[in-house]
Design a protein around this motif. Structure first.
Motif, PDB file in Angstrom:
ATOM      1  N   ASP A   1      -3.088 -36.065  -3.712  1.00 19.49           N
ATOM      2  CA  ASP A   1      -2.042 -35.792  -5.162  1.00 19.49           C
ATOM      3  C   ASP A   1      -3.141 -35.178  -6.136  1.00 19.49           C
ATOM      4  O   ASP A   1      -3.629 -35.994  -6.900  1.00 19.49           O
ATOM      5  CB  ASP A   1      -1.364 -36.840  -5.603  1.00 19.49           C
ATOM      6  CG  ASP A   1      -0.426 -36.758  -6.825  1.00 19.49           C
ATOM      7  OD1 ASP A   1      -0.557 -35.561  -7.242  1.00 19.49           O
ATOM      8  OD2 ASP A   1       0.168 -37.643  -7.100  1.00 19.49           O
ATOM      9  N   PHE A   2      -3.084 -34.089  -6.217  1.00 15.96           N
ATOM     10  CA  PHE A   2      -4.327 -33.483  -7.397  1.00 15.96           C
ATOM     11  C   PHE A   2      -3.752 -33.521  -8.524  1.00 15.96           C
ATOM     12  O   PHE A   2      -4.729 -33.894  -9.460  1.00 15.96           O
ATOM     13  CB  PHE A   2      -4.268 -31.825  -7.121  1.00 15.96           C
ATOM     14  CG  PHE A   2      -5.326 -31.128  -7.966  1.00 15.96           C
ATOM     15  CD1 PHE A   2      -6.656 -31.418  -7.516  1.00 15.96           C
ATOM     16  CD2 PHE A   2      -5.129 -30.245  -8.719  1.00 15.96           C
ATOM     17  CE1 PHE A   2      -7.633 -30.973  -8.446  1.00 15.96           C
ATOM     18  CE2 PHE A   2      -5.963 -29.800  -9.696  1.00 15.96           C
ATOM     19  CZ  PHE A   2      -7.399 -29.825  -9.333  1.00 15.96           C
ATOM     20  N   GLY A   3      -2.405 -33.496  -8.992  1.00 21.50           N
ATOM     21  CA  GLY A   3      -2.132 -34.082 -10.053  1.00 21.50           C
ATOM     22  C   GLY A   3      -2.469 -35.262 -10.764  1.00 21.50           C
ATOM     23  O   GLY A   3      -2.988 -35.539 -11.842  1.00 21.50           O
ATOM     24  N   SER A   4      -2.558 -36.195  -9.654  1.00 17.90           N
ATOM     25  CA  SER A   4      -3.079 -37.581 -10.334  1.00 17.90           C
ATOM     26  C   SER A   4      -4.501 -37.615 -10.448  1.00 17.90           C
ATOM     27  O   SER A   4      -4.721 -38.555 -11.426  1.00 17.90           O
ATOM     28  CB  SER A   4      -2.348 -38.759  -9.402  1.00 17.90           C
ATOM     29  OG  SER A   4      -3.597 -39.534  -8.767  1.00 17.90           O
ATOM     30  N   VAL A   5      -5.271 -36.778  -9.726  1.00 24.35           N
ATOM     31  CA  VAL A   5      -6.662 -36.840  -9.922  1.00 24.35           C
ATOM     32  C   VAL A   5      -7.044 -36.352 -11.403  1.00 24.35           C
ATOM     33  O   VAL A   5      -7.677 -36.787 -12.010  1.00 24.35           O
ATOM     34  CB  VAL A   5      -7.362 -35.986  -8.963  1.00 24.35           C
ATOM     35  CG1 VAL A   5      -8.897 -35.638  -9.106  1.00 24.35           C
ATOM     36  CG2 VAL A   5      -7.276 -36.586  -7.419  1.00 24.35           C
ATOM     37  N   VAL A   6      -6.039 -35.315 -11.693  1.00 24.37           N
ATOM     38  CA  VAL A   6      -6.368 -34.752 -13.180  1.00 24.37           C
ATOM     39  C   VAL A   6      -5.926 -35.601 -14.212  1.00 24.37           C
ATOM     40  O   VAL A   6      -6.436 -35.834 -15.269  1.00 24.37           O
ATOM     41  CB  VAL A   6      -5.451 -33.299 -13.176  1.00 24.37           C
ATOM     42  CG1 VAL A   6      -5.458 -32.828 -14.632  1.00 24.37           C
ATOM     43  CG2 VAL A   6      -5.728 -32.271 -12.012  1.00 24.37           C
ATOM     44  N   ASP A   7      -4.777 -36.506 -13.942  1.00 22.67           N
ATOM     45  CA  ASP A   7      -4.432 -37.384 -14.876  1.00 22.67           C
ATOM     46  C   ASP A   7      -5.625 -38.256 -15.062  1.00 22.67           C
ATOM     47  O   ASP A   7      -6.077 -38.560 -16.289  1.00 22.67           O
ATOM     48  CB  ASP A   7      -3.225 -38.284 -14.392  1.00 22.67           C
ATOM     49  CG  ASP A   7      -1.933 -37.230 -14.612  1.00 22.67           C
ATOM     50  OD1 ASP A   7      -2.239 -36.281 -15.418  1.00 22.67           O
ATOM     51  OD2 ASP A   7      -1.151 -37.688 -14.130  1.00 22.67           O
ATOM     52  N   ARG A   8      -6.016 -39.087 -14.042  1.00 22.39           N
ATOM     53  CA  ARG A   8      -7.211 -39.933 -14.063  1.00 22.39           C
ATOM     54  C   ARG A   8      -8.297 -39.656 -14.619  1.00 22.39           C
ATOM     55  O   ARG A   8      -8.979 -40.148 -15.261  1.00 22.39           O
ATOM     56  CB  ARG A   8      -7.504 -40.739 -12.533  1.00 22.39           C
ATOM     57  CG  ARG A   8      -6.000 -41.564 -12.211  1.00 22.39           C
ATOM     58  CD  ARG A   8      -6.351 -42.088 -10.866  1.00 22.39           C
ATOM     59  NE  ARG A   8      -4.806 -42.491 -10.586  1.00 22.39           N
ATOM     60  CZ  ARG A   8      -4.794 -43.441  -9.333  1.00 22.39           C
ATOM     61  NH1 ARG A   8      -5.990 -43.736  -8.678  1.00 22.39           N
ATOM     62  NH2 ARG A   8      -3.747 -43.515  -9.013  1.00 22.39           N
ATOM     63  N   MET A   9      -8.823 -38.265 -14.287  1.00 25.33           N
ATOM     64  CA  MET A   9     -10.141 -37.612 -14.900  1.00 25.33           C
ATOM     65  C   MET A   9     -10.192 -37.494 -16.306  1.00 25.33           C
ATOM     66  O   MET A   9     -11.114 -37.642 -16.882  1.00 25.33           O
ATOM     67  CB  MET A   9     -10.114 -36.303 -14.113  1.00 25.33           C
ATOM     68  CG  MET A   9     -11.651 -35.830 -14.184  1.00 25.33           C
ATOM     69  SD  MET A   9     -12.623 -36.641 -13.313  1.00 25.33           S
ATOM     70  CE  MET A   9     -14.183 -37.018 -14.396  1.00 25.33           C
ATOM     71  N   GLN A  10      -8.770 -37.504 -16.963  1.00 21.70           N
ATOM     72  CA  GLN A  10      -8.988 -37.426 -18.239  1.00 21.70           C
ATOM     73  C   GLN A  10      -9.352 -38.749 -18.975  1.00 21.70           C
ATOM     74  O   GLN A  10      -9.368 -38.748 -20.297  1.00 21.70           O
ATOM     75  CB  GLN A  10      -7.618 -37.002 -19.009  1.00 21.70           C
ATOM     76  CG  GLN A  10      -7.309 -35.706 -18.503  1.00 21.70           C
ATOM     77  CD  GLN A  10      -5.820 -35.130 -18.973  1.00 21.70           C
ATOM     78  OE1 GLN A  10      -5.488 -35.155 -20.062  1.00 21.70           O
ATOM     79  NE2 GLN A  10      -5.066 -34.948 -17.796  1.00 21.70           N
TER      80      GLN A  10
END
Ligand SMILES: [Zn+2]
Ligand SMILES: [Zn+2]
Length: 568
Positions: free
Chosen positions: A214-223
């Motif tokens: 889930d790339f979207g969740s990676v983006v969320d967590r990276m923030q």
């Protein structure tokens, strides 16, 4: 331990590590302007730099009452400053200094990378009082003209918003992000790409190719990295973040079936990718080839695998097509180090210890090149002391096994191009490294002549850090490198790739030109301690970017061959 969240007003927004670091850096800057204890200034500067690289959120740690002194470089005083910043949003001692500072100085403190003492000098000289005026004069070229290119360079660096980082300062950041991606973001597979992988000496971004469900969740967590890492953009499986260390982070989502394509596309420079497209067809077609590895992708284009360090768009794609890529030099092929200091000048270890450390690394020889007599700030060695050192090394070699210590010196090239020791002493040495450490502002013509005159001396062997650049600190002095290379070839002199992470001098392009002209390159560490011998990897990166092969590197030669080349 009870969690004491109550000490922080709920309304106070969470601070990112970058915002905390900015306040510490501004404090250091104002301390420095007041000429306070330089150790204290340095401590705050170092802590600020360290904090920008942390993946843990300091704000969260303070709110959870965790110990901040667990991080190197953060002592009790700085930990307490950080707690105050998180709890109140500001630092009272910073505000006090700001309030007491002249308005001109207070305005500089918004740009923590500017050295206040130098900027105040510019203000006085040009009659300025604001950063806006400073920027205007810089753009007009007035600072270059009146205060010189080094000052202009410093101001330009200090005023730019986009940051850059030394390659070797990005190592720890690279590791921390990789760990965070795998440990906290559910990433399955990660490979670093971009200019970091090409080993460019200065990086402006870190690029990772990643695989996750889930790339979207990676983006969320990276923030949430480092407290807060703002997302700049995100679309089509590609996201860009602004890291608190000032550089950008790019994530490219890829699956197993197109891993090879994305790794190639994210690693090569624009010029490399354009050349590849001209040989292999447009990138959209490349992507459709479904190559799991880079090797498979290059092969599908009918070219050899190209090492990342070469992917700059010089001639590597043509050579890969013809099957004539260079076999890049490796650390295993290095036989010794030709530029190292000892306790005799400004090094930290004895000649014995340097020799032992070189032996441990499997070297055949190590050259001890301490500073010459005129370089007083680096405890330059007197004529008598160098004579004594020569006798000492002869004796030492009599009892050492498995390593030879070479008698050398890093001889200053004086302003008229003469060398800093008499010839009858120089001829007692095995070879010399000759370097410029003074009078950087001579101008291109005079500086070039200075180097040429030095090479006219038959005891000049290797030009040390030939341009004097300090990455992100000062540009090199101006020289006509074509004339320097031609003269080196005619006189049997050699150039050095100095491996200090902030020098890497000469640069890869110059090393490439020199090697093409038949001038061998010494990859030397300029070690000032035993541990610094490992910096050879930094010089090696640049040598590989220059496309050097074993036969083009001076210190891949055995001493039996080398000493002949040093006799002119
Ligand atoms: Zn030097
Ligand atoms: Zn040196």
């Amino acid at each position: 331990m009870p969690v004491r969240r109550h000490s922080i007003p709920a309304s106070l927004p969470a601070l990112s590590n970058a915002e905390i670091a900015d306040r510490l850096a501004s404090f250091a800057q104002l301390l420095s302007a007041r000429k306070e204890n330089p150790y204290k200034v340095k401590a705050y500067q170092r802590a600020a730099a360290r904090i920008r690289h942390l993946s843990e959120s300091l704000d969260e740690m303070v709110r959870n009452d965790e110990d901040l002194t667990q991080f190197a470089g953060i002592g009790e005083a700085i930990a307490s400053a950080i707690r105050e910043i998180v709890r109140t949003g500001s630092l009272s001692k910073l505000e006090t200094l700001r309030a007491g500072a002249a308005p001109a100085l207070a305005s500089i403190s918004q740009y923590p990378r500017l050295d206040p003492k130098r900027v105040v000098r510019v203000y006085k000289k040009l009659g300025l009082s604001t950063v806006e005026e400073l920027r205007e004069r810089l753009e007009k070229g007035e600072i270059d003209k009146v205060l010189g290119s080094r000052m202009a360079y410093h101001i330009r660096q200090g005023l730019t918003e986009t940051h850059a980082m030394l390659l070797y300062h990005a190592d720890r950041l690279h590791e921390a992000i990789e760990e965070f991606l795998i440990g906290r973001c559910g990433v399955r597979r990660v490979d670093v790409a971009g200019s970091y992988r090409r080993r460019l000496e200065i990086v402006e971004e870190l690029v990772f190719v990643i695989d996750a469900d889930d790339f979207g969740s990676v983006v969320d967590r990276m923030q949430r990295y480092g407290g807060r890492t703002p997302l700049v953009s995100s679309q089509n499986g590609h996201a860009v973040f602004a890291l608190s260390s000032g550089i950008l982070l790019r994530l490219q989502h890829a699956g197993k079936e197109n891993w090879g394509y994305h790794l190639v596309a994210c690693t090569g420079s624009k010029a490399h990718l354009n050349k590849l497209a001209s040989v292999c067809g447009p990138r959209s077609a490349l992507q459709l080839k479904h190559c799991e590895s880079e090797t498979a992708l290059y092969r599908s284009c009918g070219v050899q695998y190209i090492e990342p360090e070469l992917r700059e768009g010089h001639d590597e794609v043509d050579r890969a097509k013809a099957g004539t890529l260079p076999k890049l030099v490796t650390i295993a092929e290095i036989r010794g180090d030709l530029h190292a200091h000892s306790l005799s000048s400004d090094g930290a270890d004895s000649i014995d210890d340097m020799a032992e450390a070189a032996r441990e690394r499997g070297y055949e020889y190590i050259g001890i090149s301490d500073h010459s007599q005129s370089l007083k700030i680096a405890r330059g060695v007197s004529v008598e002391d160098l004579r004594a050192q020569i006798r000492f090394i002869d004796k030492l070699n009599g009892r050492l096994r498995g390593i030879r210590v070479l008698k050398s010196s890093e001889v200053d090239i004086l302003v008229d191009g003469s060398l800093d020791y008499p010839d009858d002493l120089l001829k007692e040495l095995d070879y010399t490294v000759c370097s410029i450490h003074s009078r950087f502002a001579l101008g291109r013509e005079a500086q070039t002549e200075r180097l040429l005159r030095a090479m006219d001396n038959r005891y000049c062997n290797i030009l040390g850090h030939a341009t004097g650049r300090l990455l992100l600190k000062r540009p090199g002095y101006q020289i006509d490198e074509d004339r320097v290379i031609a003269h080196a070839r005619e006189n049997g002199c050699f150039l050095e790739i100095n491996s200090s992470p902030d020098r890497l001098d000469v640069c890869a392009d110059t090393a490439r030109k020199a090697a093409a002209a038949g001038v061998l390159i010494s990859i030397s560490t300029d070690s000032h301690s035993t541990g610094e011998l490992d910096l050879i990897r930094c010089g090696m990166d640049q040598a590989r970017r220059a496309g050097l092969e074993q036969t083009e590197v001076l210190n891949c030669l055995s001493w039996a061959k080398l000493w002949r080349l040093f006799r002119r």
